[in-house]
Design an enzyme around this catalytic site. Structure first.
Site, short mmCIF file in Angstrom:
data_model
loop_
_atom_site.label_atom_id
_atom_site.label_comp_id
_atom_site.label_asym_id
_atom_site.label_seq_id
_atom_site.Cartn_x
_atom_site.Cartn_y
_atom_site.Cartn_z
N ARG A 84 -48.21 -10.73 -35.20
CA ARG A 84 -49.34 -11.00 -36.10
C ARG A 84 -50.32 -9.86 -36.01
N GLN A 88 -48.38 -7.01 -41.60
CA GLN A 88 -48.69 -8.10 -42.53
C GLN A 88 -47.79 -8.13 -43.74
N ASP A 140 -44.67 -10.03 -43.08
CA ASP A 140 -44.83 -11.30 -42.38
C ASP A 140 -44.57 -12.47 -43.32
N SER A 197 -46.75 -15.68 -43.12
CA SER A 197 -48.00 -15.69 -43.89
C SER A 197 -47.75 -16.00 -45.34
N TYR A 206 -52.14 -17.27 -32.46
CA TYR A 206 -51.68 -18.66 -32.60
C TYR A 206 -52.50 -19.55 -31.69
N1 LIG Z 1 -55.62 -11.25 -45.64
C1 LIG Z 1 -54.92 -11.86 -44.72
O1 LIG Z 1 -54.00 -12.59 -45.02
C2 LIG Z 1 -55.25 -11.72 -43.27
C3 LIG Z 1 -54.98 -12.75 -42.38
C4 LIG Z 1 -55.31 -12.56 -41.04
C5 LIG Z 1 -55.88 -11.36 -40.64
N2 LIG Z 1 -56.13 -10.37 -41.53
C6 LIG Z 1 -56.72 -9.13 -41.09
O2 LIG Z 1 -58.09 -9.11 -41.46
C7 LIG Z 1 -58.46 -7.78 -41.73
C8 LIG Z 1 -58.99 -7.75 -43.13
O3 LIG Z 1 -59.69 -6.55 -43.36
P1 LIG Z 1 -61.14 -6.56 -43.96
O4 LIG Z 1 -61.52 -5.15 -44.16
O5 LIG Z 1 -61.19 -7.47 -45.12
O6 LIG Z 1 -62.03 -7.27 -42.88
P2 LIG Z 1 -62.40 -6.77 -41.40
O7 LIG Z 1 -61.66 -5.56 -41.04
O8 LIG Z 1 -62.30 -7.97 -40.53
O9 LIG Z 1 -63.90 -6.34 -41.55
C9 LIG Z 1 -64.84 -7.20 -42.07
C10 LIG Z 1 -66.19 -6.57 -41.86
O10 LIG Z 1 -67.12 -7.33 -42.57
C11 LIG Z 1 -68.35 -7.25 -41.90
N3 LIG Z 1 -69.08 -8.48 -42.11
C12 LIG Z 1 -68.87 -9.70 -41.57
N4 LIG Z 1 -69.78 -10.57 -42.00
C13 LIG Z 1 -70.59 -9.89 -42.84
C14 LIG Z 1 -71.73 -10.25 -43.59
N5 LIG Z 1 -72.23 -11.51 -43.59
N6 LIG Z 1 -72.33 -9.30 -44.36
C15 LIG Z 1 -71.85 -8.04 -44.36
N7 LIG Z 1 -70.78 -7.66 -43.66
C16 LIG Z 1 -70.16 -8.57 -42.90
C17 LIG Z 1 -68.05 -7.03 -40.45
O11 LIG Z 1 -68.88 -5.97 -39.99
P3 LIG Z 1 -70.30 -6.31 -39.33
O12 LIG Z 1 -70.04 -7.28 -38.24
O13 LIG Z 1 -70.82 -5.00 -38.92
O14 LIG Z 1 -71.12 -6.90 -40.44
C18 LIG Z 1 -66.59 -6.59 -40.43
O15 LIG Z 1 -66.45 -5.32 -39.87
C19 LIG Z 1 -57.24 -6.92 -41.57
O16 LIG Z 1 -57.22 -6.38 -40.30
C20 LIG Z 1 -56.13 -7.92 -41.74
O17 LIG Z 1 -54.96 -7.56 -41.10
C21 LIG Z 1 -55.88 -10.56 -42.85
N1 LIG Z 2 -53.22 -9.92 -38.56
C1 LIG Z 2 -52.16 -10.47 -39.07
O1 LIG Z 2 -51.25 -9.77 -39.35
C2 LIG Z 2 -52.09 -11.91 -39.31
C3 LIG Z 2 -51.38 -12.39 -40.40
C4 LIG Z 2 -51.34 -13.77 -40.62
C5 LIG Z 2 -51.98 -14.62 -39.73
N2 LIG Z 2 -52.67 -14.11 -38.70
C6 LIG Z 2 -53.36 -14.96 -37.77
O2 LIG Z 2 -52.41 -15.75 -37.08
C7 LIG Z 2 -53.00 -16.95 -36.66
C8 LIG Z 2 -52.14 -18.15 -36.91
O3 LIG Z 2 -51.89 -18.31 -38.26
P1 LIG Z 2 -50.82 -19.36 -38.76
O4 LIG Z 2 -51.27 -19.90 -40.06
O5 LIG Z 2 -49.47 -18.80 -38.73
O6 LIG Z 2 -50.91 -20.50 -37.67
P2 LIG Z 2 -49.94 -21.72 -37.40
O7 LIG Z 2 -49.17 -21.97 -38.65
O8 LIG Z 2 -49.23 -21.48 -36.17
O9 LIG Z 2 -50.97 -22.92 -37.19
C9 LIG Z 2 -51.78 -23.39 -38.23
C10 LIG Z 2 -53.13 -23.70 -37.68
O10 LIG Z 2 -53.11 -24.88 -36.89
C11 LIG Z 2 -54.07 -24.76 -35.89
N3 LIG Z 2 -53.84 -25.68 -34.77
C12 LIG Z 2 -52.88 -25.66 -33.81
N4 LIG Z 2 -53.06 -26.69 -32.96
C13 LIG Z 2 -54.13 -27.38 -33.39
C14 LIG Z 2 -54.78 -28.54 -32.94
N5 LIG Z 2 -54.37 -29.19 -31.83
N6 LIG Z 2 -55.83 -28.99 -33.62
C15 LIG Z 2 -56.25 -28.35 -34.74
N7 LIG Z 2 -55.68 -27.25 -35.22
C16 LIG Z 2 -54.61 -26.76 -34.54
C17 LIG Z 2 -53.95 -23.34 -35.47
O11 LIG Z 2 -55.15 -22.93 -34.84
C18 LIG Z 2 -53.72 -22.63 -36.81
O12 LIG Z 2 -54.97 -22.25 -37.35
C19 LIG Z 2 -54.34 -16.96 -37.35
O13 LIG Z 2 -55.27 -16.52 -36.40
C20 LIG Z 2 -54.22 -15.96 -38.42
O14 LIG Z 2 -55.45 -15.38 -38.78
C21 LIG Z 2 -52.74 -12.78 -38.48
#
Ligand SMILES: NC(=O)c1ccc[n+]([C@@H]2O[C@H](COP(=O)([O-])OP(=O)(O)OC[C@H]3O[C@@H](n4cnc5c(N)ncnc54)[C@H](OP(=O)(O)O)[C@@H]3O)[C@@H](O)[C@H]2O)c1
Ligand SMILES: NC(=O)c1ccc[n+]([C@@H]2O[C@H](COP(=O)([O-])OP(=O)(O)OC[C@H]3O[C@@H](n4cnc5c(N)ncnc54)[C@H](O)[C@@H]3O)[C@@H](O)[C@H]2O)c1
Ligand SMILES: NC(=O)c1ccc[n+]([C@@H]2O[C@H](COP(=O)([O-])OP(=O)(O)OC[C@H]3O[C@@H](n4cnc5c(N)ncnc54)[C@H](OP(=O)(O)O)[C@@H]3O)[C@@H](O)[C@H]2O)c1
Ligand SMILES: NC(=O)c1ccc[n+]([C@@H]2O[C@H](COP(=O)([O-])OP(=O)(O)OC[C@H]3O[C@@H](n4cnc5c(N)ncnc54)[C@H](O)[C@@H]3O)[C@@H](O)[C@H]2O)c1
Lengths: 461, 371, 98, 371, 461, 98
Positions: free
Chosen positions: D120, D125, D128, D131, D227
Site C-alpha cells: 500500500r 497505487q 493496486d 483499491s 491496514y
Molecule cells: N487517491 C487514493 O486513492 C489514495 C488512497 C490512499 C492514499 N493515497 C495517497 O495520498 C496522497 C495523495 O496526494 P495529495 O497530494 O492529494 O495529498 P498529500 O500528499 O497527502 O498532501 C496533502 C497536503 O494538503 C495539506 N493540507 C491538509 N489539510 C489542509 C487544509 N485544511 N488546508 C490546506 N492544506 C491542507 C497538507 O499540508 P499542510 O499540513 O501543510 O497543510 C498536505 O501536505 C498520495 O501519496 C497517495 O498515494 C491516495
Molecule cells: N498509499 C496507497 O497506495 C494506498 C492505496 C489504497 C489504500 N491505502 C490505504 O490502505 C488502508 C486500508 O485500505 P483498505 O480499504 O484496503 O482497507 P480494508 O479493506 O482492509 O478495510 C476496510 C476498512 O475497515 C476498517 N476496519 C477494520 N477493522 C475494523 C473494526 N474493527 N472496526 C471498524 N473499522 C474497521 C479498516 O480500518 C479499513 O479502513 C487505508 O489506510 C488506505 O488509505 C493506501
C-alpha cells in the site's frame, strides 16, 4: 515662470508614478516622467540663472553618455544592481550640491546666512552620503564583488548604528554653528558613509531590492533637502514625492516578500524567514511566502491557470471556494483547467466527487497524462492542498520512496503557487523540493480560507 | 365519516392509500377509519402504528363498506361490486384507459374521484397525486437504470484509469422526467433532457442539465393543463431523428413521454435501440400506458442486442414507503378540502371538485369521458 | 520666513501625494516603478546645474560639475533602464493579446 | 511474451482480466495475446473488439498455455492443473484465505502474483487492484442499498409533504467505505462514517460526511501497510455499543470492515439488527470474507424482522464494464513494470515485485503465508 | 506663522478625511478635522489681521448656535437634507466673501488691483451661487416641500444649461473689466443661481445624495477660489482638498448606486429607473428598487435572514452564489434559514436538489409550515426568484387563481428583498402585490449575478 | 507673480492629495464622509472672518458678517451632524455585540 514649469514637471512626475504602477500604463508613465524631467532641466538651463553654461553642458553631455551606455549595455539580469548604482549617483549628487552650496555660503562670507539652509545642507550631506555608500554596498553585493550574497549580522549592530547616527548629528550641529568646510563637515560625511555601509550589509542578497527601494526613497529625501538648501520648489516637490512614494513602495515590497518593514527601516532584517512549522531539514532552505493580494495579481494577469487539487482541498472542503475563484478568473479571461492526479486525495475519484459537488464542468478536468505536456506553456499552476502528487522528487530522486510514480509536472509552469498550511509532508511523509524552487510561491493557510481570500482579492483588483 | 382503507390487491402493488400519520390526523378530525389488517405492511407501515393512530383494523370486506373508500390503484372489478351505492371512492382511477371500469362505477352509483386527474393549477398541487407519484417514478427509474448498467455513473479519475461518466438521456421533461434528470445529475452522470414543450428547455437547464433541442421550432405543443398534445407523425419522425443521433453514445435512456388518455408517442424504434451500445439500458417510465419504446413490454425486462429495455411499471411500489407517504398526504389534503363539517358537500362549480369527479349520481361525467 | 513656510507647505503636500499616489502595485512592476522613481530622484540635477552654472568659486564649480555628471547619469540611465525593463514585459503583454 | 486471458468461470463472475484497450496496448508492445472467445462478453466487451485490438481468439484451453496467464479471480483447482510449470499467473489470489490453492500453485511451479496484495505505497497505487475494486464495491453497495430501500435517499420538500433524507451508516472507512460515503452523499443521504483508525476521521469529513466517533480514544490501530489490526474483544464490544446507539435511526448500513487474512470483525449482531426499523437494509461488503454482520450469508439476501441483510459478493461483477476496465489497467501497469525488454526479470529486492509474489520456483514465499 | 498653522490644519483635514473613509476610524477622523478647523479659525482670529473682533465673534456665536441647534434637533432620518442645507450655507458664505472682497477692491479704488483676484472673485461668486441655489433645491426636494420627490426633466435642458453657463461667463468677463458692484455682478449671481436650480431639478429623490456630494465638491472649489481672492493658503489647500475628494466620492457613490458619473456632472441623470420590462399594470404602482450595496448593508445588520428561493434561482443556477452569500452573512453572525415552499420551482423537491448541490446543510432548510409562524420575528426575507409561492394575494384576494394556496408569509418580515429580473409574473401568470409593499425592496437582476454582487458588497462592508 | 505660482503649486498639490486620499469607501460611511468633508469646506469661514474683521466699508462688513454666520453654521453644524451620524452607527456596532 521657472516655478510654474517646475510645477508642470512635478505634475508629470506624479502622473508618471501613477501610470508606472500598473503594467498596462507603465511605458507612457515612464515617458511622461522623463518629459517632466526634460522640461525642468531645460527650464533651469535657460532661465535658472545659469551663468557658466559650457561647464554645465559638458557635465550633462558626459553624464548622459555614461548613463545611456550603462543603460544600453547592462544585461537584463543585472538590472537591480544597475538601479542601485544609479541611485548611489543620485545621492552623491545631492550631497555634492549641498557641498557646493556650503562653499557658496563660505564664499560670500555672509554672516546673515539663514539657519535653515545650513541645517538643510547638513541634512542633505548626511542623507546623500548614506544613500551613496549604502547604494554602493548594495551594488557591490549584487555584483557579488563583496562578501558573496550572504548577510553579515553581528551583535550590537543596532547599538553601533545608533551611536554613529548620534555622532553624525553632533558633527552636523558643530557644522551648523560654523558653516564652513572643515573637520566637522568631513566627519559628518565620513560617518554618514560608514552608516550607509552598516545599514546595508546585514541584508541578504535576496532582499536587496527592498533595500534599494528604501535607499531610493532616501535619495528622494536628499533631493528634497537640497531643495530647501537652494530654495528650489522643483527639488522639494519631486524629492519629497519620491521620498514618500519610495517608502510606500518599500512597504509594499516588504509585504510581497513577507518581510518586516520596521526591520528594513532600521537595517539588519536579517536571515530569510524560515518556512513556518516546516520539517527540520526544510528549515534551512528558503521559501518564498506570498499573500493573497500578490497571488491574486499574478493570477489575474495570467492567460492560463491550472488548478491542481489534492487531499488538502478535501480536508478544508474548499471545493466551492475554489470554484468561485476559478469563476472570477474566467470572467477575466483566464483559461482554467483542473489537473487531476489519479491518486490525489485518499480514495479513487476523491477530487471528482468534490469538484462535481462544486459544479465544475467535466470538460475542465484533465487527467495527468493529458495535461502534463502542457505545463510548459502554463502561466500559473495553483496547487491546492496537494503534496505527494506534485512532488518532483518522484522524477529525479531515486532514493525517494515515491521515485518512479508519475506526478504532475507543475514545476514546469512559469509560476507555481502552493496553498497549504505549513511545510509539513503529505501522505508519503516526505519533503517536497517543489516548495523551494525559485518559481514557487507558498500561500500558507487553510485551503478554503485562502481560496476565499484569493477570490476576494481578484475581485477587488 | 367512515373512511375505509382496503389493502391493495393488484399484483406487485406495495403502496397503501393512507399511512398511519394521515390516519391519525383524520381520526383526530373525528372520522372513523377502517383499515384492512396488513394494508401497510408491504410499504413499511405495520398494523400497530395504524392502531395507535386511531384506526380500526378490519378484515378485507369492512373497508369497502365505508362512506368513503380510499385506494391507491383503481378497484378490481370484484371490488367495484363491494362498494355501496352513494359511496365515495378516491383513487388513481386512470379512467381514460379503462372506460369499462368507469361505467361500472357509475352503474354502482359511486361518486368517484380520480386523484390522478387533478387540475394542473398551483392551488391543487398538494392534492395532485400525479405529480407526487411522478417524482418517485423519475427517481426510481434512474436508480434502477444505474443499478442495471454495467458502468458507474460518475466520472472518476483514478490510478486505474479514468472512468467516463455515464450519459443519460431523459425523454419527456414533465414531473417524472425532471425528477429523473435531477437524480441522474446527483449521481454525476452527464444528462440531457428532451421534450416537445418549449417551456421545458428552461426547466431542464434549471437543473444543470443540457437540453436536447430539435432542429425545428415547435409551436402549440401544450394544452391548457400544461400537458403535451399528441404530435403529428411528421413531428414524431423528426423527434425520432433527433433522438437517433444521440442514442449511440448514450448509456441510459429514461423515456417518460405521455399524453393523457392516449397511447404514449412511439419515440424509440427497434432500429434505434439496435444503434445503442451493448450494455445500455432503457427504463421506460411510460410502460404502464404502452411505453415510448417499440420493444417495451410492461412489467418485463427485454434484452435486445445487449440493450436492456425495462418496462417499468412498479417504480412507485419499489419506493412504497415514501410513495405511500406522499400519496396519502395528497389524499388527506383532498379529503380536507372536500369535507366541511364532517359532511361531503360537492361544490360542482369548483374546478377542484368537478375536474377530478369522474362518476356521480349514477352518471359518467364529462371529465370522465362521458357525454 | 513666509517663504520657508510656503516651501514647507509644498513639501508636506508633496509628501502626502507621494504616500497616496501608489497604493496597489502588482509585483511585476515593482522593479520598474522603483527604477522610474529613482530616475525622478535625479531631480537633484537641477540643483547641480545651478551650483555648477552659477558657481561663486572654483571649488564650488567642480563640485557642481561632479554633481551634474552624477545626477545626469542617474536621470538618463534611470529612465533608459526603466524603459528597457518595461519593453521586456510589454512584449509579454502583447503576447497575451495575440 | 505470450499472455493468456481465459474466461472467468466462477459462477456470477462477469469481469474479464484484460479489456480490448489494454489488449491493444500489450499487443502494440509486441506481446502475443491469447484471449478465450467470449471472455469479455459478460462485461460488455465483444470478441470483435479483442480481435481488432490484436488478440488471437482461442478456445478455452489455449490461454492457459501462455507464459503469462492473467485472470480476475484465483483459478479453480482444475485450472491450476492447466498451468505450465514456470508459467506466471497474475490474479487476485486472495491467498490468505485459501492456503490449499497456494500450495497447489507452488507445487505446479507457478510464479503467482497477487494483484490484491500490492504494497500500500503511493508508487504502487496504479497496480493496486484492491483499491480499484474497492472503489467499485463502495459505489455499487450504495446503489444496491438505495434500490432495495423502500425510501428515497434525498430530502425533498414537496406539496405532498417532506420526504426525509435517508440515513446511511458506513462502517469501515477504507477505500470501499469512502467510496460508499461519497456515493451516498451524492444521492443526498445523511451519511456517517465509522472506523477504528483515527486517520479516517479527517478522510470521512473530507467527503462532507460526519464521523461517528467512539467514546474511547483508540491507539495503534493501524499496521505499516495502513491496514487495520484486529481489535481486542473489549474494543469490539465498545464499537458495537457505539454502533448500536445509531442503528435504530439508520436506514442503510454499509459495513466494509476487513482485516487482511483474518475473518472480518463482527460488528453487527442479530440483536443489533433487530433494533433497526423495518424496511432498513444492510449491504455487507465484507460478505465474501464472512461479513461484519452476524446474519450475513454471502451471496444471499437474508430478511430478518423486516431488515434485509445483503451478503454482497458480486458487487464488482454488477459493474463489470468499469470494474474490468480498472482491473485490466492495474494488470497492464503491473505487467509493464515487470516486463523489461520482453522478458520478465524478477528483481526480488524490489518491494513491488517481492510483496505480491506468492509462489515462485516451487515454493510458497513468506508473503504468501509460507515459511 | 499663520500659514504654518493653516498647514497644520490642512494636514488635520487630510488625515481626517482619510480616517473618515473607514467606519472603524471615522469618529476620530471627524474630531481631527474639527480640531484642525478650530486651530485655523482661532489662528485667524488672533493673528489674521482681524480688526473688528466683536462683529466677527458675534457672527461666530450666532452661527455656532444655529449650527448646533440644527445638528442637535434634526431627526436622524433628515440627515441628507441637513447636509444639503449646510452645504448651501458654505457656498453662500464663499460667494459673500468674494462679494465683500469686491467691495474692498471697489472701496480702495486701486486701479492696480491685479487681474487674478478679480477673476477669482467672479469664479467664487459663480461657483458659490451655484452651490447655494443647487443645495437649496436639493434641500427642499428632500423635505418634499418642492415638486414631490419626482424628477423634472424637459427637452433641451442641457442646451439651456449650456446657454446659461455661457451667459454667466459673459457677465464674469464684463465684471472683470470693471470690477465694481453693478449689473454685471448681479447678473452673474442671478444666472448662477438659476443654473444651480436647473442642475438639480432633473434629479430624482433617490439620487439626491450623489448630487449633494457633488455640490459639496463645488463648495470646496468655491472656498479654494475664495482663497485665491484673499490670497489665503488655508482656504486654497482645504478647499481644493474638499473639491477633489468630493469628486472622487461622488464617483464612488455613483458606482455604488449604478449611476453614470458624467450624467450627474452635467445634471439630469434622469428619472428613477422604471422596473425593467415590468408588467403593464405594474408600471403604475411605485416599487422601491434597491441596489446591492444598500441591500448588503441591511442584510449585514440583520440578526436573522430567511432565504426564500424559487424557480428563478434554478433558472439562474444561482444556488452556489446564494450559499456563498449566506456563508458571508453567517460569518458576520447573521442567523440564516431557508424557507422551502412545497411547490417552489418546477418539480417536487426542485429547491432541495439545488441547495443540496450547493452543500446547504439540511438543518437550515425549513418547510413552509415550520417557518411561517416565525416570519414576524425575521429581520430580512431574501426572496430569490420566487413569485407565486410568496404571493400574499393567495391569502387575501378571493378572485386570485391561487386563492387558498398556502404561501410563505414573507411580507410579515421587517424587510423583504426580492431578486428577480423584472416585474413579470411567474408560473401562475398573475401579478404579485408583495412587490409594491412599503417594506419590500426590489433587487432587479439575474439571481446569480445579484447574489454574487450581494456577497461581494457584504464582504467589502 | 511668484506668489501666485506658489499658491497654484499648493492648489495643484492639494488637488492631487484630494483625489488620492479617499479610494475605497464602504457605503456605510458615504454619508458621514460627505458630511465631514462638507464641514471642512466651511473653511471659507477664514475668508469670512477676515472680510468681516478687516472690512473697509460697511457693505463689506455686513457681507462679511453674513458670511461668518453662514460659514459657522456650516462648520459647526457639519461637524456636529457628522458626529451624530457616526455615533448612530457606533451604537449599532455596540448593540450587535451585546
Ligand atoms: N487517491 C487514493 O486513492 C489514495 C488512497 C490512499 C492514499 N493515497 C495517497 O495520498 C496522497 C495523495 O496526494 P495529495 O497530494 O492529494 O495529498 P498529500 O500528499 O497527502 O498532501 C496533502 C497536503 O494538503 C495539506 N493540507 C491538509 N489539510 C489542509 C487544509 N485544511 N488546508 C490546506 N492544506 C491542507 C497538507 O499540508 P499542510 O499540513 O501543510 O497543510 C498536505 O501536505 C498520495 O501519496 C497517495 O498515494 C491516495
Ligand atoms: N498509499 C496507497 O497506495 C494506498 C492505496 C489504497 C489504500 N491505502 C490505504 O490502505 C488502508 C486500508 O485500505 P483498505 O480499504 O484496503 O482497507 P480494508 O479493506 O482492509 O478495510 C476496510 C476498512 O475497515 C476498517 N476496519 C477494520 N477493522 C475494523 C473494526 N474493527 N472496526 C471498524 N473499522 C474497521 C479498516 O480500518 C479499513 O479502513 C487505508 O489506510 C488506505 O488509505 C493506501
Ligand atoms: N414545484 C412543482 O412541482 C411545480 C411544478 C409545476 C409548476 N409549479 C408552479 O411553479 C410555481 C413555483 O413558484 P416559484 O415562486 O418558485 O416560481 P414562479 O412563480 O414561477 O416565479 C419565478 C420567478 O423567478 C424569476 N426569474 C426567472 N429567471 C430568473 C433569473 N435568471 N434571475 C432572477 N429571477 C428569475 C421570474 O421573474 P422575472 O422574469 O421578473 O425574473 C419569476 O417571476 C408555482 O406557481 C407552482 O405551482 C410548481
Ligand atoms: N401547476 C401545477 O399544479 C402543476 C403540477 C404538476 C405539473 N404541472 C405541469 O403539468 C405538465 C405535465 O406534467 P406531467 O409530468 O404530468 O406530464 P406527462 O406525464 O403527461 O408527460 C410527461 C412529459 O412528456 C412530454 N411529452 C409528451 N409527448 C411528447 C413527445 N411526443 N415528445 C417528447 N416529449 C413528450 C410532455 O411534454 C411532458 O413534459 C407540466 O407542464 C408541468 O409543469 C403543473
Amino acid at each position: 515662470m521657472l516655478n510654474l514649469l517646475y510645477l508642470l514637471a512635478a505634475v508629470a512626475f506624479i502622473l508618471g508614478l501613477k501610470l508606472l504602477s500598473s503594467p498596462r500604463t507603465a511605458v507612457p508613465g515612464n515617458m511622461l516622467a522623463a518629459a517632466g524631467m526634460f522640461v525642468a532641466v531645460v527650464a533651469t538651463l535657460l532661465i535658472g540663472g545659469v551663468v557658466d553654461l559650457p561647464i554645465v553642458l559638458a557635465g550633462i553631455a558626459a553624464g548622459a553618455l555614461v548613463g545611456a551606455l550603462l543603460a544600453a549595455f547592462t544585461p537584463m539580469t543585472a538590472m537591480p544592481e544597475m538601479v542601485a548604482l544609479l541611485n548611489g549617483f543620485g545621492g552623491a549628487a545631492s550631497a555634492l550640491v549641498a557641498g557646493a552650496e556650503m562653499l557658496r555660503v563660505h564664499g560670500v562670507e555672509d554672516e546673515s546666512f539663514a539657519v535653515v539652509p545650513v541645517i538643510a545642507i547638513a541634512a542633505a550631506l548626511l542623507i546623500g552620503a548614506v544613500t551613496f555608500s549604502g547604494s554602493m554596498v548594495a551594488f557591490l553585493r549584487l555584483r557579488e564583488w563583496l562578501i558573496g550574497g550572504r548577510a553579515t549580522v553581528f551583535g550590537g549592530q543596532h547599538l553601533l548604528n545608533l551611536g554613529l547616527f548620534l555622532a553624525a548629528l553632533a558633527a552636523a550641529v558643530v557644522f551648523a554653528r560654523d558653516p564652513r568646510p572643515g573637520a566637522a563637515v568631513y566627519a559628518l560625511v565620513a560617518i554618514a558613509g560608514v552608516l550607509g555601509v552598516l545599514l546595508v550589509i546585514p541584508i541578504g542578497g535576496a532582499d536587496m531590492p527592498v533595500v534599494i527601494c528604501l535607499l531610493n526613497s532616501y535619495s528622494g529625501i536628499a533631493a528634497a533637502t537640497t531643495g530647501f538648501v537652494i530654495n528650489n520648489n522643483g527639488l522639494i516637490i519631486s524629492g519629497s514625492l519620491v521620498g514618500a512614494s519610495g517608502i510606500i513602495l518599500t512597504n509594499i515590497m516588504c509585504k510581497a516578500m513577507n518581510r518586516s518593514f520596521t526591520n528594513v527601516l532600521f537595517g539588519g532584517f536579517g536571515a530569510t524567514v524560515s518556512g513556518g512549522a516546516g520539517g527540520a531539514a526544510a528549515a534551512a532552505l528558503p521559501v518564498r511566502a506570498g499573500d493573497a493580494e500578490e497571488a491574486a495579481m499574478i493570477l489575474e494577469a495570467a492567460r492560463s491557470v491550472v488548478i491542481a487539487p489534492g487531499y488538502g482541498m478535501a480536508v478544508a472542503q474548499a471545493q466551492h471556494a475554489v470554484k468561485e475563484l476559478a469563476d472570477e478568473l474566467e470572467k477575466r479571461g483566464v483559461d482554467i483547467k483542473y489537473a487531476i492526479h489519479p491518486v490525489a486525495g485518499r480514495m479513487p475519484g476523491h477530487m471528482n466527487v468534490l469538484l462535481a459537488e462544486a459544479s465544475v464542468p467535466y470538460e475542465q478536468l484533465y487527467e495527468m497524462d493529458q495535461i502534463n505536456p502542457s505545463f510548459g506553456e502554463t502561466d500559473v499552476v495553483l496547487v491546492i492542498g496537494a503534496n505527494d502528487v506534485v512532488n518532483p522528487a518522484a522524477k529525479t530522486d531515486p532514493s525517494s520512496p515515491i521515485y518512479g510514480m508519475p506526478v504532475l509536472d507543475v514545476e514546469k509552469a512559469r509560476t507555481v503557487m502552493v496553498i497549504k498550511r505549513s511545510l509539513n509532508p503529505g501522505f508519503a511523509g516526505i519533503d517536497n523540493p517543489l516548495y523551494y524552487l525559485s518559481n514557487t510561491m507558498m500561500l500558507f493557510g487553510d485551503a478554503k480560507k485562502m481560496a476565499v481570500a484569493l477570490a476576494q482579492a481578484v475581485k477587488s483588483l | 365519516m367512515q373512511i375505509g382503507v382496503p389493502k391493495e390487491r393488484r399484483s406487485g402493488e406495495r403502496r397503501v392509500a393512507l399511512v398511519p400519520d394521515t390516519v391519525k390526523r383524520l381520526a383526530a378530525a373525528g372520522h372513523e377509519l377502517l383499515v384492512e389488517a396488513g394494508a401497510g405492511i408491504a410499504a413499511g407501515y405495520p398494523d400497530e402504528e395504524y392502531a395507535q393512530g386511531g384506526a380500526t383494523l378490519t378484515d378485507a370486506a369492512a373497508p369497502w363498506a365505508g362512506e368513503i373508500v380510499v385506494k391507491v390503484d383503481r378497484p378490481l372489478p370484484d371490488e367495484v361490486a363491494q362498494l355501496r351505492p352513494g359511496a365515495v371512492l378516491v383513487a388513481m382511477l386512470q379512467h381514460l384507459t379503462e372506460p369499462e371500469l368507469v361505467n361500472a362505477l357509475a352503474r354502482g352509483g359511486v361518486t368517484a374521484f380520480a386523484m390522478d386527474w387533478m387540475p394542473r393549477i398551483t392551488r391543487a398541487q398538494d392534492m395532485d397525486a400525479r405529480s407526487s407519484m411522478s417524482t418517485v417514478q423519475g427517481y426510481e427509474a434512474v436508480l434502477l437504470g444505474a443499478e442495471l448498467l454495467p458502468r458507474m455513473m460518475p466520472m472518476m479519475m483514478t490510478a486505474a484509469g479514468t472512468v467516463a461518466p455515464a450519459r443519460v438521456l431523459v425523454i419527456g421533461a414533465g414531473v417524472a422526467g425532471l425528477s429523473a434528470i435531477a437524480t441522474a445529475r446527483r449521481l454525476g452522470a452527464v444528462v440531457e433532457g428532451f421534450d416537445v414543450r418549449p417551456a421545458t428547455r428552461e426547466q431542464v437547464e434549471s437543473l444543470g442539465a443540457r437540453f436536447l433541442a430539435m432542429d425545428t421550432e415547435l409551436a402549440d405543443t401544450q394544452d391548457a393543463q400544461g400537458y403535451a398534445r399528441a404530435q403529428s407523425d411528421e413531428i414524431l419522425e423528426l423527434e425520432r431523428q433527433t433522438l437517433a443521433r444521440r442514442l449511440p453514445s448514450v448509456d441510459l435512456v429514461i423515456p417518460t413521454a405521455l399524453i393523457p388518455g392516449k397511447t404514449p408517442p412511439l419515440l424509440l424504434t427497434r432500429a434505434m435501440v439496435e444503434s445503442m451500445r451493448a450494455g445500455s439500458v432503457i427504463v421506460d417510465v411510460a410502460a404502464p400506458f404502452g411505453g415510448n419504446c417499440e420493444l417495451t413490454r410492461p412489467g418485463e425486462i427485454v434484452e435486445h442486442g445487449g440493450v436492456r429495455v425495462v418496462g417499468a411499471w412498479d417504480l412507485e411500489s419499489r419506493k412504497a414507503y415514501h410513495a405511500s407517504q406522499m400519496y396519502s398526504r395528497n389524499v388527506l389534503n383532498y379529503l380536507n378540502y372536500l369535507i366541511k363539517d364532517k359532511t361531503l358537500a360537492l361544490a360542482l362549480d369548483d374546478e377542484l371538485v368537478s375536474f377530478p369527479l369522474i362518476t356521480h349520481g349514477g352518471e359518467v361525467r364529462a371529465a370522465g369521458g362521458g357525454a | 520666513m513666509e517663504g520657508l513656510v510656503m516651501l514647507l507647505t509644498v513639501f508636506v503636500l508633496a509628501v502626502f501625494v507621494g504616500f497616496e499616489v501608489i497604493s496597489k502595485v502588482p509585483p511585476t512592476v515593482h522593479t520598474p516603478l522603483m527604477s522610474g522613481s529613482n530616475a525622478i530622484s535625479g531631480i537633484t540635477i537641477l540643483g547641480a546645474v545651478i551650483a555648477a552654472g552659477a558657481a561663486v568659486s572654483t571649488g564650488m564649480r567642480w563640485l557642481g560639475f561632479a554633481a551634474v555628471v552624477l545626477a545626469t547619469i542617474n536621470v538618463v540611465g534611470g529612465f533608459a533602464v526603466t524603459h528597457r525593463m518595461l519593453g521586456m514585459f510589454r512584449g509579454k503583454g502583447r503576447g497575451r493579446k495575440g
